[in-house]
Design an enzyme around this catalytic site. Structure first.
Site, PDB file in Angstrom:
ATOM      1  N   HIS A 233       0.942  -1.275   0.189  1.00  0.00           N
ATOM      2  CA  HIS A 233       0.026  -0.150  -0.151  1.00  0.00           C
ATOM      3  C   HIS A 233       0.850   1.244   0.014  1.00  0.00           C
ATOM      4  O   HIS A 233       0.447   2.281  -0.433  1.00  0.00           O
ATOM      5  CB  HIS A 233      -1.068   0.213   1.281  1.00  0.00           C
ATOM      6  CG  HIS A 233      -2.012  -0.919   1.219  1.00  0.00           C
ATOM      7  ND1 HIS A 233      -1.858  -2.260   1.637  1.00  0.00           N
ATOM      8  CD2 HIS A 233      -3.186  -0.821   0.724  1.00  0.00           C
ATOM      9  CE1 HIS A 233      -3.038  -2.734   1.297  1.00  0.00           C
ATOM     10  NE2 HIS A 233      -3.853  -2.017   0.787  1.00  0.00           N
ATOM     11  N   ASP A 303      -3.571  -3.844  -9.063  1.00  0.00           N
ATOM     12  CA  ASP A 303      -4.083  -3.248  -7.728  1.00  0.00           C
ATOM     13  C   ASP A 303      -4.013  -1.792  -7.724  1.00  0.00           C
ATOM     14  O   ASP A 303      -3.838  -1.090  -8.927  1.00  0.00           O
ATOM     15  CB  ASP A 303      -2.831  -3.457  -6.688  1.00  0.00           C
ATOM     16  CG  ASP A 303      -3.531  -3.830  -5.314  1.00  0.00           C
ATOM     17  OD1 ASP A 303      -4.634  -3.242  -5.097  1.00  0.00           O
ATOM     18  OD2 ASP A 303      -2.822  -4.477  -4.577  1.00  0.00           O
TER      19      ASP A 303
END
Length: 389
Positions: A233, A303
């Site tokens: 992330h 993603d």
């Protein structure tokens, strides 16, 4: 514009069938002339014809927009629909802030996202169960429990989850984690379906089989988050694992899921430096491996692309550059979890679409590549529309 059959070859979908030509018997008398065979008439898939018609009518900007799956916060269906329509998006990802209190309310919301029911917007969600649960009404077991249970339990959980997702209007579940790790301190530890290649493969295959016919199953995070330490992330998790070790210890659950029929694979922002120093999401080499070595010919999605910017690394500071590289690498669709304010998100959808369209016009992004991606998604969305999904 390419012919329908040529486009078909580009996206790897069967367009037409022809009857086999029967060769005359070699033992027939020389005085007997064979009867000429009638030329078979190709059978063209009407969905392909409609997809080609729609592609022909699209501007470059519309084609690019159809390759984007974006998020916008809130449960106001009119506002979400306005956002989708304003940008001509191909997909919308539901996050926790889009989920109303009941399944019935969510079904009403998702039904309003698409202006054209024949070409529905692809509606996605991360619904793994366990640690990653967007729906408060998903009471089915997640990987944190399933990794210690027989594969039949994974199949039962994902059957229930798939039924729930279909009932609320979700098309794609980014929910089957095919990563492997036995390290309890790993970022992904509670989300893997198995702690070794064999057990993970069994449960991944079971989950894919369970969701088939309910939602489009996505395997993630290719080529495997478990072997690359760190949280993608806000970093680029990296490993120097060799290709041979990856193939033996990391690839099996992805291979099992593909063999079980998974139609979507999500690429992680992960660097296997012995194979390619670039993150897999930006790596043509990893896309080639997925296609040529694992035999996958379905839809690939990144993603969340904003995660690259969140690393703070200067080479990923430009969202348009990241998007160009991701499409050029081989991704079919780009995913962005946006805030309402583009300044907060770090990317403006309109500027992103314009920048990618300029890359097509300049030749940096090959038009043929973009058209093949658009066609693949048009075929998928038209098929979903025809099924009433």
């Amino acid at each position: 514009m390419a012919t329908a059959v040529a486009l078909l070859c580009a996206v790897g979908v069967s367009a037409c069938t022809t009857a086999a030509t029967v060769e005359p018997s070699r033992s027939a008398s020389a005085s007997v002339r064979p009867t000429p065979s009638a030329t078979p008439t190709p059978t063209i898939d009407p969905v392909l014809v409609e997809a080609t018609r729609r592609l022909d009518a699209m501007t470059v900007e519309q084609r690019i927009a159809s390759l984007l799956m974006l998020h916008y916060p809130g449960t106001d269906a009119a506002a979400l629909r306005s956002f989708v329509d304003a940008h001509g998006l191909g997909g919308f990802i539901l996050m926790g802030d889009n989920i109303p209190g009941t399944p019935e309310e969510l079904a009403t919301l998702t039904a309003q996202l698409s202006a054209d029911p024949a070409l529905p917007v692809l509606t996605g969600i991360d619904e793994e169960g366990g640690d990653v649960t967007r729906l408060p009404y998903d009471q089915f077991a997640g990987a944190d429990v399933l990794q210690a249970l027989p594969a039949a339990e994974a199949q039962a959980a994902f059957t229930g989850r798939g039924d729930l997702l279909r009932s609320v209007g979700v098309d794609i579940n980014f929910g089957v984690v095919a990563d492997v790790t036995a390290d309890p301190s790993s970022f992904i530890a509670d989300r893997v379906l198995g702690t070794d290649p064999q057990s993970a493969s069994e449960r991944v295959a079971a989950a894919v089989a369970a969701e088939r016919g309910r939602v489009l199953t996505t395997l993630k995070h290719f080529p495997g988050h478990g072997a690359a330490p760190g949280d993608s992330h806000d970093t680029i998790p990296a490993t120097d694992l060799s290709y041979e070790t990856w193939e033996a210890e990391v690839a099996p659950p992805f291979r099992a899921g593909i063999d079980a029929g998974a139609p979507v694979v999500m690429f992680g922002h992960l660097a296997y430096t012995a194979v390619d120093p670039a993150p897999a999401s930006l790596s043509q080499r990893w896309h080639d491996i997925l296609r040529d070595e694992l035999g996958f010919d379905g839809v690939t999605v990144t993603d969340d692309m904003l995660m690259l910017q969140h690393t703070g690394l200067p080479e990923y500071a430009d969202p348009i550059e990241n998007a160009i590289r991701a499409l050029a690498a081989g991704n079919t669709m780009l995913l962005y979890v946006l805030a309402a304010d583009p300044e907060v998100s770090g990317v403006d959808p309109a500027a992103l679409i314009a920048g990618l369209a300029n890359a097509v016009r300049s030749g940096r992004l090959p038009e043929e590549l973009v058209d093949a991606d658009v066609m693949k998604l048009l075929l998928l969305r038209l098929s979903l529309g025809a099924d009433g999904s």
